[in-house]
Design an enzyme around this catalytic site. Structure first.
Site, short mmCIF file in Angstrom:
data_model
loop_
_atom_site.label_atom_id
_atom_site.label_comp_id
_atom_site.label_asym_id
_atom_site.label_seq_id
_atom_site.Cartn_x
_atom_site.Cartn_y
_atom_site.Cartn_z
N ASP A 84 0.85 -1.19 0.00
CA ASP A 84 0.00 0.00 0.00
C ASP A 84 0.88 1.24 0.00
O ASP A 84 1.98 1.23 -0.56
CB ASP A 84 -0.94 -0.05 1.21
CG ASP A 84 -2.31 0.53 0.91
OD1 ASP A 84 -2.40 1.75 0.72
OD2 ASP A 84 -3.28 -0.24 0.87
N HIS B 182 -3.42 5.72 3.66
CA HIS B 182 -4.28 4.60 3.26
C HIS B 182 -3.75 3.28 3.80
O HIS B 182 -4.49 2.44 4.31
CB HIS B 182 -4.32 4.59 1.73
CG HIS B 182 -5.30 3.67 1.11
ND1 HIS B 182 -5.02 2.34 0.86
CD2 HIS B 182 -6.56 3.88 0.65
CE1 HIS B 182 -6.05 1.77 0.29
NE2 HIS B 182 -7.01 2.68 0.14
N SER C 203 -11.21 -0.86 -0.84
CA SER C 203 -9.92 -0.95 -0.15
C SER C 203 -10.11 -1.27 1.32
O SER C 203 -9.24 -1.88 1.95
CB SER C 203 -9.16 0.37 -0.27
OG SER C 203 -8.64 0.55 -1.56
#
Length: 942
Positions: free
Chosen positions: A422, A474, A657
């Site tokens: 990520d 994220h 996600s």
């Protein structure tokens, strides 16, 4: 002649004879020569350039065939903006040159076929000339305000409608639940705007609350300002208060009734978020007990003997060079000690509450008094025990998939490692302490990496220093959903909190490349990679909450190699609401995860289609089905950029996600009880329905794949496949503890399941309200399954209603709280919204559109934008600092604020719709005063 008759002979002898006679025997017979076919020659011409609007002719009539004839022509466009070809099956084809903003090449191939079916091809290129200064297109759409959003009637933005709410008499009515954005300031403080000169000290709101419901205030600019929260009865008496100095304040309704909420400024100027919900947020844990009337003070120079008298106090203990214990003197210097809040002393009917309030407010006044280094309450101390994670009640997504029931068996094991490829990790986040193994940074481009170099051993996420609002962190959010520490008193809980995460950085500020991601995946698997190293222990599972690339055979082979090594790969299906396969989720051997909301329904953004394998909670921040006053996003670890670094926090995000790491975490639970479980066996269990609750059409479908992941069933299946069996006691469980219908929703769903191992049967499902109907919709012979709840508002007076659904089984009983309101619901409104067209190439705003809400939508039109590639942002500006999307303000972007898309404007567009919502970030520590920079996006002055 014989040769032509050879096909008539079928015996072996005859066949051998003919072969010899046809030249195999070396005789003198002269054979006829058959000339091979000459392929045709493709010949095409076209003008080298054309202007927009001109008719362009593609001419292939000069094509020829030397030994026959051409029987077909086929023109096809192979590059450039799509155009309509006229006469595509003729020697000559034509098209109209499209409007373009810059010189643009269009390529066309001509394929000719002769009478012997031989083919030849040629390609021609035409350049369409364009000038971005002359060619423009329109761009329009709607920004959609999330449900249950409201705005303070008197923010500092002069373009927002003014509805003063400064007194009890002018209190602004609110729905329940609601999320509201507001602004308060002292006279002369804050940015230029509506309330800069005269100030806006108080905002009052009127709301119906049920017993136990909470109101939470999030102070956006807490490092420079201080706002407090009061809950008043209809008579104006103080029922509860919160006057901390940090970012969060919270009060709770002692009984069902009508209340006034008062946000009041103590110092400075600040945006704020007000969340009216159904459950008290235990961010500060149990309210500390203090000795009322006593304050512990330490002076800067150890000599401030005049302070006690000046502030209406007397010294009881302590001395020079150490802390001093001061006591309040009743009726002395109250105006100086309590400031403008001194008038509130007479709003208390409970003397003990009033004394506590006066003590805490005096502490706040002392803290800003020159010469005072520290001022603290005199706390009472007792022996105590550690509470559970304080934000776990807001993680609604876990009960939806039976995770608490699975934790009765396992919370995974440290030997199970989940590789998270990520944006990197905030390794210092306290909820990830002890949960990480060594990772790596594979972002090759230093500019994209934004950490000063390319590939390196440090996967830390630096955020986006150029644009802090774009810092999503994220990877930290995804990692927290997998393995945030559980039972550590703070923050959130990971789905498999005893497992560990290998943070691998494959994405930077502007995304990443498939090559970099592949190197990270190779590292996770212990395969040769560009780092020249491999981990001590490879990952057991790899989570890929990313996508956007096309098919790659190299990557496909890589993922199959991982499967052969026993590594399970989980990926997010994508957020484009599309049926087009999205990679890497669509690769063979990768578990593709779609996203559901709090009602187990596919979300509007989630991809769907034949490649979907399973569904998991991804959240929908436009809803609040559990009525807690917060958007139904997935809550996990996160951060926000500040002037002196990065502040650790907890963030609501929505997307596939967020769904994928739920599945990765549950597979980590499975692997902890059955380490030998292979990816192929997991696939077989998934396809059999052993790991899921079936949703949608019976069996596999294109929305939910094989169904919604169920952690309890997954653990049972993993144990059973290993020949083991753990059967915890039967336990009736529900998909939600609270259901909120609000003022407009009529139907919601509830699932009853067996959260244990032994058998149980539902004996009765009942409710205590005439306006509520509970109906079994799809249940089995034991009464387990889907129930539909419907409300009937007809004939009911306006107000807030509460009911309880009780389900009794042979094992236990449970209750579900149901909330409903009657009356005209105020339409969602976040104030004036500024839509910005942003050019990432020049890092500048190209155009701006300001608009007020109409029927829950902010409709916008840019009639003449130059052709190009743009990002679209939208946000409010409550403090009028000319930055949208600050803390405490609404924010949105196309596609989403977490996944900002790039729009290629080579034609007029009228369909660019996207949501806007308040961005809520919960602090890591309630009283933490971490300075942070302006995180917004600059707008133009109107």
């Amino acid at each position: 002649m014989l040769c032509k008759l050879a096909g008539q002979f079928t015996s072996a002898i005859g066949l051998m004879f003919l072969l010899a006679a046809c030249g195999g025997g070396g005789g003198d017979t002269v054979q006829p020569v058959v000339e091979p076919n000459e392929p045709p020659l493709a010949n095409a011409s076209a003008p080298t350039s054309a202007t927009p609007g001109a008719t362009v002719v593609l001419d292939g009539s000069a094509s020829s065939d030397s030994d026959g004839r051409i029987i077909s022509y086929q023109w096809q466009q192979v590059d450039g903006p799509a155009v309509v070809l006229q006469g595509s099956d003729s020697p000559q084809a034509s098209f109209t040159a499209p409007q373009v903003g810059a010189n643009t090449s269009l390529a066309f191939s001509l394929t000719v076929t002769d009478n012997d079916n031989a083919e030849a091809s040629i390609t021609v290129t035409v350049t369409i000339t364009g000038d971005s200064n002359d060619v423009t297109f329109s761009l329009s759409g709607s920004v959609l305000a999330s449900a249950n959003h409201a705005v303070d009637g008197d923010t500092n933005d002069p373009s927002t409608l003014l509805t003063p709410n400064d007194t009890l008499a002018s209190a602004q009515p609110l729905d329940n639940p609601i999320t509201l954005g507001g602004y308060v300031n002292e006279p002369g403080s804050g940015d230029e705007g509506r309330s800069r000169v005269e100030g806006d000290i108080d905002d009052y709101y009127r709301v119906e609350l049920l017993q136990g419901q909470s109101v939470t205030l999030l102070v956006a600019d807490f490092e420079d300002a201080d706002a407090d929260l009061y809950l008043l009865s209809e008579a104006g008496d103080v029922e509860d208060f919160s006057i901390e100095t940090g970012e969060i304040e919270s009060v709770t309704a002692p009984a069902t009734g009508t209340y006034f909420i008062n946000v009041t400024l103590f110092e400075g100027a600040t945006n704020y978020i007000l969340a009216v919900g159904s459950q008290a947020l235990a961010v500060q844990g149990v309210e500390p007990e203090i000795v009322v009337g006593e304050i512990v003070v330490e002076y800067v120079n150890n000599n401030y003997d005049a302070l006690p008298q000046d502030m209406g106090m007397q010294q009881r203990a302590g001395g020079a060079g150490r802390a001093r214990l001061l006591a309040l003197r009743e009726g002395m210097a109250e105006q100086r000690r309590l400031g403008r809040a001194s008038k509130r002393k007479y709003q208390f009917t409970d003397q003990r509450r009033q004394q506590r309030w006066e003590t805490l407010l005096s502490v706040k006044s002392l803290r800003r008094t020159p010469g005072v280094r520290y001022a603290e309450p005199n706390y009472r101390l007792h022996s105590t025990f550690d509470p559970d994670d304080n934000l776990f009640p807001l993680q609604w997504h876990y009960s939806l998939i039976a995770l608490p029931a699975a934790w009765d068996t396992t919370t995974s094991d440290a030997s199970v490692i989940v590789g998270v490829v990520d944006t990197g990790i905030l390794s210092g986040h306290p909820d990830l302490s002890g949960r990480l193994v060594a990772g790596y940074d594979f972002v090759r481009d230093p500019q994209v990496a934004a950490d000063g170099d390319g590939i390196d051993p440090n996967p830390e996420d630096p955020g986006n220093s150029d644009n802090p609002a774009a810092s999503s962190f994220h990877g930290t959010h995804v990692a927290g959903t997998v393995a945030a520490a559980g039972n550590n008193r703070i923050g959130v809980t990971g789905s498999a909190w005893s497992s560990r995460v290998m943070p691998l950085r494959g994405l930077g500020n502007d995304g990443g490349t498939s090559y970099d991601v592949a190197q990270a995946v190779r590292f996770a698997a212990g395969l040769p990679n560009d780092s020249g190293t491999v981990p001590v222990q490879p990952a057991t599972i790899v989570n890929l909450s990313l996508g956007g690339g096309g098919f790659s055979q190299i990557d496909q082979d890589l993922f199959l190699t991982l499967r052969d090594r026993g590594i399970t790969i989980v990926a997010s299906a994508g957020n484009q609401a599309s049926t087009v396969p999205s990679y890497p989720a669509a690769y063979n051997g990768v578990i593709s995860v779609s996203a559901v909301d709090g009602q187990r329904r596919i979300t509007g953004y989630s991809n769907r289609g034949v490649t979907i394998d399973v569904a998991a909670p991804g959240g929908d921040s436009s809803t609040d089905f559990n009525g807690d006053g917060y958007p139904d996003g997935v809550l996990s670890t996160g951060g926000r950029a500040g002037d002196i670094g990065i502040e650790f926090a907890y963030v609501f995000l929505s997307g596939t996600s967020m769904a994928a790491p739920h599945v990765a975490g549950i597979i980590a639970l499975m692997k902890s009880v059955n380490p030998a479980l292979s990816p192929a066996e997991i696939d077989t269990l998934l396809a059999s329905g052993a790991l899921t609750d079936d949703l949608g059409e019976p069996g596999r479908d294109d929305l939910y794949g094989h169904g919604l992941i169920n952690a309890r069933r997954a653990i049972d299946a993993a144990l059973a496949s290993n020949g083991d069996e753990f059967r915890p006691p039967a336990l009736l469980a529900a998909s939600a503890t609270t259901l909120n219908f609000g003022a407009t929703t009529d139907t919601l769903e509830l699932v009853l399941r067996n959260g244990g191992g032994d058998e149980l049967s539902v004996l009765e499902v009942s409710d205590d309200a005439d306006w509520l109907l509970v109906t079994p919709t799809r249940t089995d012979s034991d009464g387990l399954g889907l129930y539909t709840l419907q409300v009937q508002r007809q004939g009911l007076a306006d107000g807030l209603y509460e009911a309880t659904v009780t389900a009794r089984s042979t094992a236990n009983a449970l209750q579900v709280r149901v909330l409903m309101s009657v009356g005209d619901a105020a339409g969602s409104d976040v104030g004036t919204v500024y839509i910005l067209v942003f050019d990432p190439a020049t890092d500048s705003v190209v155009d701006q559109f300001a608009v007020r809400v109409a029927e829950g939508r902010y409709r916008y039109t840019f009639p003449a934008l130059p052709a190009g590639e743009y990002q679209i942002f939208a946000g409010s500006d409550a403090d009028n600092d000319l930055f949208i999307c600050d803390a405490g303000e609404a924010c949105g972007a196309w596609l989403t604020i977490d996944q900002v898309g790039l729009i290629t404007l080579d034609r007029s567009r009228s369909d660019v719709d996207f949501p806007i919502e308040y961005q809520i970030t919960l602090p890591n520590q309630p009283a933490a005063n971490v300075s942070r920079s302006n995180q917004g996006i600059p707008r133009r002055h109107e």
